[in-house]
Each structure stands twice: as structure tokens, then as C-alpha cells.
Design an enzyme around this catalytic site. Structure first.
Site, PDB file in Angstrom:
ATOM      1  N   HIS A 120      28.874 -12.172 -23.940  1.00  0.00           N
ATOM      2  CA  HIS A 120      29.725 -11.701 -25.035  1.00  0.00           C
ATOM      3  C   HIS A 120      31.048 -12.462 -25.124  1.00  0.00           C
ATOM      4  O   HIS A 120      31.986 -12.003 -25.760  1.00  0.00           O
ATOM      5  CB  HIS A 120      29.966 -10.189 -24.892  1.00  0.00           C
ATOM      6  CG  HIS A 120      28.708  -9.394 -25.020  1.00  0.00           C
ATOM      7  ND1 HIS A 120      28.524  -8.156 -24.459  1.00  0.00           N
ATOM      8  CD2 HIS A 120      27.539  -9.681 -25.654  1.00  0.00           C
ATOM      9  CE1 HIS A 120      27.306  -7.709 -24.738  1.00  0.00           C
ATOM     10  NE2 HIS A 120      26.681  -8.610 -25.458  1.00  0.00           N
ATOM     11  N   SER A 201      25.047   0.327 -18.784  1.00  0.00           N
ATOM     12  CA  SER A 201      24.251   1.454 -19.267  1.00  0.00           C
ATOM     13  C   SER A 201      22.913   0.972 -19.821  1.00  0.00           C
ATOM     14  O   SER A 201      22.022   1.766 -20.092  1.00  0.00           O
ATOM     15  CB  SER A 201      25.029   2.203 -20.349  1.00  0.00           C
ATOM     16  OG  SER A 201      25.411   1.314 -21.377  1.00  0.00           O
TER      17      SER A 201
HETATM   18  P1  NAD Z   1      28.911   0.586 -20.802  1.00  0.00           P
HETATM   19  O1  NAD Z   1      30.318   1.006 -20.917  1.00  0.00           O
HETATM   20  O2  NAD Z   1      27.962   0.927 -21.861  1.00  0.00           O
HETATM   21  O3  NAD Z   1      28.293   1.145 -19.450  1.00  0.00           O
HETATM   22  C1  NAD Z   1      28.903   1.019 -18.236  1.00  0.00           C
HETATM   23  C2  NAD Z   1      28.015   1.689 -17.209  1.00  0.00           C
HETATM   24  O4  NAD Z   1      28.584   1.447 -15.928  1.00  0.00           O
HETATM   25  C3  NAD Z   1      27.907   3.200 -17.366  1.00  0.00           C
HETATM   26  O5  NAD Z   1      26.550   3.542 -17.295  1.00  0.00           O
HETATM   27  C4  NAD Z   1      28.705   3.766 -16.173  1.00  0.00           C
HETATM   28  O6  NAD Z   1      28.154   4.931 -15.642  1.00  0.00           O
HETATM   29  C5  NAD Z   1      28.599   2.648 -15.186  1.00  0.00           C
HETATM   30  N1  NAD Z   1      29.731   2.501 -14.270  1.00  0.00           N
HETATM   31  C6  NAD Z   1      31.053   2.656 -14.507  1.00  0.00           C
HETATM   32  N2  NAD Z   1      31.773   2.362 -13.418  1.00  0.00           N
HETATM   33  C7  NAD Z   1      30.881   2.009 -12.459  1.00  0.00           C
HETATM   34  C8  NAD Z   1      30.989   1.598 -11.103  1.00  0.00           C
HETATM   35  N3  NAD Z   1      32.194   1.462 -10.489  1.00  0.00           N
HETATM   36  N4  NAD Z   1      29.862   1.324 -10.424  1.00  0.00           N
HETATM   37  C9  NAD Z   1      28.633   1.457 -11.014  1.00  0.00           C
HETATM   38  N5  NAD Z   1      28.474   1.844 -12.273  1.00  0.00           N
HETATM   39  C10 NAD Z   1      29.573   2.106 -12.999  1.00  0.00           C
HETATM   40  O7  NAD Z   1      28.965  -0.966 -20.571  1.00  0.00           O
HETATM   41  P2  NAD Z   1      27.940  -2.111 -20.861  1.00  0.00           P
HETATM   42  O8  NAD Z   1      26.553  -1.650 -20.643  1.00  0.00           O
HETATM   43  O9  NAD Z   1      28.427  -3.238 -20.104  1.00  0.00           O
HETATM   44  O10 NAD Z   1      28.046  -2.436 -22.420  1.00  0.00           O
HETATM   45  C11 NAD Z   1      29.087  -2.145 -23.265  1.00  0.00           C
HETATM   46  C12 NAD Z   1      29.746  -3.302 -23.970  1.00  0.00           C
HETATM   47  O11 NAD Z   1      31.115  -3.171 -23.697  1.00  0.00           O
HETATM   48  C13 NAD Z   1      29.392  -4.681 -23.537  1.00  0.00           C
HETATM   49  O12 NAD Z   1      28.997  -5.355 -24.682  1.00  0.00           O
HETATM   50  C14 NAD Z   1      30.699  -5.316 -23.020  1.00  0.00           C
HETATM   51  O13 NAD Z   1      30.905  -6.559 -23.634  1.00  0.00           O
HETATM   52  C15 NAD Z   1      31.772  -4.399 -23.483  1.00  0.00           C
HETATM   53  N6  NAD Z   1      32.885  -4.090 -22.542  1.00  0.00           N
HETATM   54  C16 NAD Z   1      33.369  -5.015 -21.673  1.00  0.00           C
HETATM   55  C17 NAD Z   1      34.392  -4.686 -20.779  1.00  0.00           C
HETATM   56  C18 NAD Z   1      34.923  -5.738 -19.835  1.00  0.00           C
HETATM   57  O14 NAD Z   1      34.899  -6.914 -20.157  1.00  0.00           O
HETATM   58  N7  NAD Z   1      35.381  -5.364 -18.646  1.00  0.00           N
HETATM   59  C19 NAD Z   1      34.911  -3.408 -20.768  1.00  0.00           C
HETATM   60  C20 NAD Z   1      34.401  -2.464 -21.687  1.00  0.00           C
HETATM   61  C21 NAD Z   1      33.374  -2.819 -22.557  1.00  0.00           C
END
Ligand code: NAD
Ligand code: ZN
Length: 254
Positions: A120, A201
Site C-alpha cells: 500500500h 484482519s
Molecule cells: P486491520 O486494522 O484491519 O487489522 C489489524 C489486525 O491486527 C486486527 O485483527 C487486530 O486484532 C490485530 N492486532 C492489533 N494489534 C495486534 C498485535 N499487537 N498483535 C497481533 N495482532 C494485533 O489492519 P490490516 O488488516 O492491516 O488492514 C487495514 C488497512 O489499514 C491496510 O490497508 C493498511 O494499509 C492500513 N493501515 C496501516 C497502518 C500502518 O501503516 N501502521 C495503520 C492502520 C491502517
């Protein structure tokens, strides 16, 4: 539980990691779907993240897009956590061939990982929509480089060369993923003998669909909550990915 993971890592000759926002929550960057995640956006900005971060919304409401984006998606102070560091070490040991991430925060590279496939894009890269000039994150954070809709100092970053709007090199909703990155990711996963999926997720497509290319023996899922792929996994760990991976890679070296 972690011992089972240590054993899998020890047997793996070509490990690939595929991760999402949950990999960076231990670096204090919120994810989208946990309770305290970015879903609060609807309350504060009046739209859900999928809309705020869509290409059509960006083109129509640049001020609101950038307000949301800068207040929620930029974390210039964030540091790599034990998950990022463990993956960099696994690559250094010659066991891991690629980190594929849905994250846009750049923390894997900061931790020292070399082969990082950013599905992304990255908030660290920005470019002018008119002339293509590239800009680092620090440039778009400086209000002096930004204007508001009335043309005054504001929030939308402008190109120094041509005055065009600068946009982040991230894939917005409604946009296609880079074909090159997608092809490299598909290739890495299809060649892997071990796939570790963590902190995602697995509901955002086409990224989540990459799992179907895995032909190897061991699929490991590390996520706080259940995912639609849990029944396919050889090992499921519902715990924090930084704690689990950090511990397992430490266990490998002893
Ligand atoms: P999501 O937010 O849909 O899911 C995150 C998952 O991680 C959840 O199921 C949650 O339960 C789990 N989780 C949270 N903390 C955790 C931990 N410490 N250990 C294990 N599991 C944990 O995220 P996604 O599936 O990556 O997709 C969402 C979209 O959001 C992506 O397209 C991404 O580009 C974007 N995004 C990116 C960032 C970033 O760059 N850090 C932050 C937020 C969203
Ligand atoms: Zn320009």
C-alpha cells in the site's frame, strides 16, 4: 506455544512474513479495526476511514483528507518494535526472504529489513501530482509548504517547483495496487516453505488474497483476534505479534 513457532522457524529455509496494521500497534500506531482503532474517525471527521482515504474524497476534499491523514496516519516519532526487529534478524540469518506489508509506516525498513514489499505504499514518499517531483515526509509536515483552500498557509502540501498538489505515495481506496509489488509478493509467497501472517484482519483485498498463492508446508497465523483464514493454519497464536515473534527469534538464537 512459542516453542512450536521456534521449531517452525528452525525448519524454515524460505520464510516469508505477511503483515498488517497489527504489526505496528506495539509501536503506538493504531490499527483500523480494533476497538480503539481508527474507526473513531467517523465520530470526529464525519466519515469512515475507507471514505476519507479514497481517491475521489481526496480529489474533492483535500483539506479534510489531509487533516485526517496528518492527525491519524503520520507518526514520525514511531520506532520499530520487537516484531519489526525480529523479522530483520530473521532475514539477516538467511531464513527469511521477504516481508510483505499492508502498512504504510516504513517501520520494517527502519528496523533494517532489506526486502520489504509495501503493498500500500509508504507515507515516507510523496510526489507532486503535476510534475512528479519527490518530497520527503518532513516537507509535507511543514505548514510553510502547505496552503488551505483559500490559498493561505494551511494543510495541503504544494510543490516548490510548480505549485501542484503533493500527494503521498500510498494506495488510496479506489486505486490499484502496484503491479510490480503485487507480482513480487505473489512470487515470494509461492516460493516460500513457511508463511507467517501477523497483525492483519485479512479482510482487505486484494492483499488478503495473496494467501492463496502459498504452496509451502507451514502457515502460521499470529493475531489478537480470529481471522477468516484460521482454519487453514498449522499454528494459530492469538497474542501480540511483537511479543510472540520477538520471543521466538530470541529462542532461535539460543
Ligand atoms: P486491520 O486494522 O484491519 O487489522 C489489524 C489486525 O491486527 C486486527 O485483527 C487486530 O486484532 C490485530 N492486532 C492489533 N494489534 C495486534 C498485535 N499487537 N498483535 C497481533 N495482532 C494485533 O489492519 P490490516 O488488516 O492491516 O488492514 C487495514 C488497512 O489499514 C491496510 O490497508 C493498511 O494499509 C492500513 N493501515 C496501516 C497502518 C500502518 O501503516 N501502521 C495503520 C492502520 C491502517
Ligand atoms: Zn510540481
Amino acid at each position: 506455544m512459542t516453542q512450536a513457532l521456534v521449531d517452525i522457524l528452525r525448519e524454515g529455509k524460505n520464510i516469508v512474513f505477511f503483515g498488517g496494521a497489527g504489526v505496528s500497534t506495539e509501536s503506538s500506531i493504531p490499527d483500523f479495526r480494533s476497538e480503539d482503532g481508527l474507526y473513531r474517525a467517523r465520530k470526529i471527521y464525519g466519515y469512515p476511514p475507507e471514505q476519507l482515504l479514497s481517491y475521489s474524497f481526496f480529489m474533492r476534499h483535500m483539506d479534510t483528507f489531509y487533516r485526517y491523514y496528518k492527525e491519524n496516519l503520520l507518526h514520525p516519532e514511531a520506532k520499530p518494535n520487537p516484531a519489526h526487529i525480529a523479522l530483520a534478524r530473521l532475514e539477516e540469518m538467511g531464513r527469511l526472504s521477504a516481508v510483505i506489508t499492508q502498512n504504510i509506516d516504513g517501520l520494517h525498513s527502519l528496523a533494517g529489513s532489506k526486502n520489504v514489499l509495501e503493498l500500500h505504499g509508504s507515507v515516507l514518499r510523496n510526489y507532486c501530482m503535476d510534475c512528479g517531483e519527490k518530497y520527503p515526509l518532513a516537507f509535507i509536515l511543514d505548514p510553510q509548504n502547505c496552503t488551505d483552500s483559500a490559498g493561505k498557509e494551511g494543510i495541503v502540501p504544494r510543490c516548490e517547483k510548480c505549485g501542484g498538489v503533493i500527494r503521498p505515495d500510498v494506495v488510496l481506496y479506489e486505486e490499484m495496487l502496484s503491479e510490480g509489488v503485487l507480482a513480487d509478493s505473489t512470487r515470494a509467497i509461492s516460493r516460500a516453505d513457511t508463511l507467517i501472517v501477523g497483525g492483519t484482519s485479512l479482510v482487505v483485498y486484494p492483499a488478503a488474497g495473496l494467501l492463496q498463492y502459498f504452496r509451502g508446508k507451514k502457515l502460521v497465523l499470529i493475531n489478537l483476534e480470529k481471522t477468516p483464514y484460521d482454519r487453514m493454519a498449522h499454528l494459530i497464536i492469538h497474542d501480540r505479534v511483537g511479543k510472540v515473534l520477538g520471543g521466538a527469534v530470541e529462542g532461535l538464537s539460543v
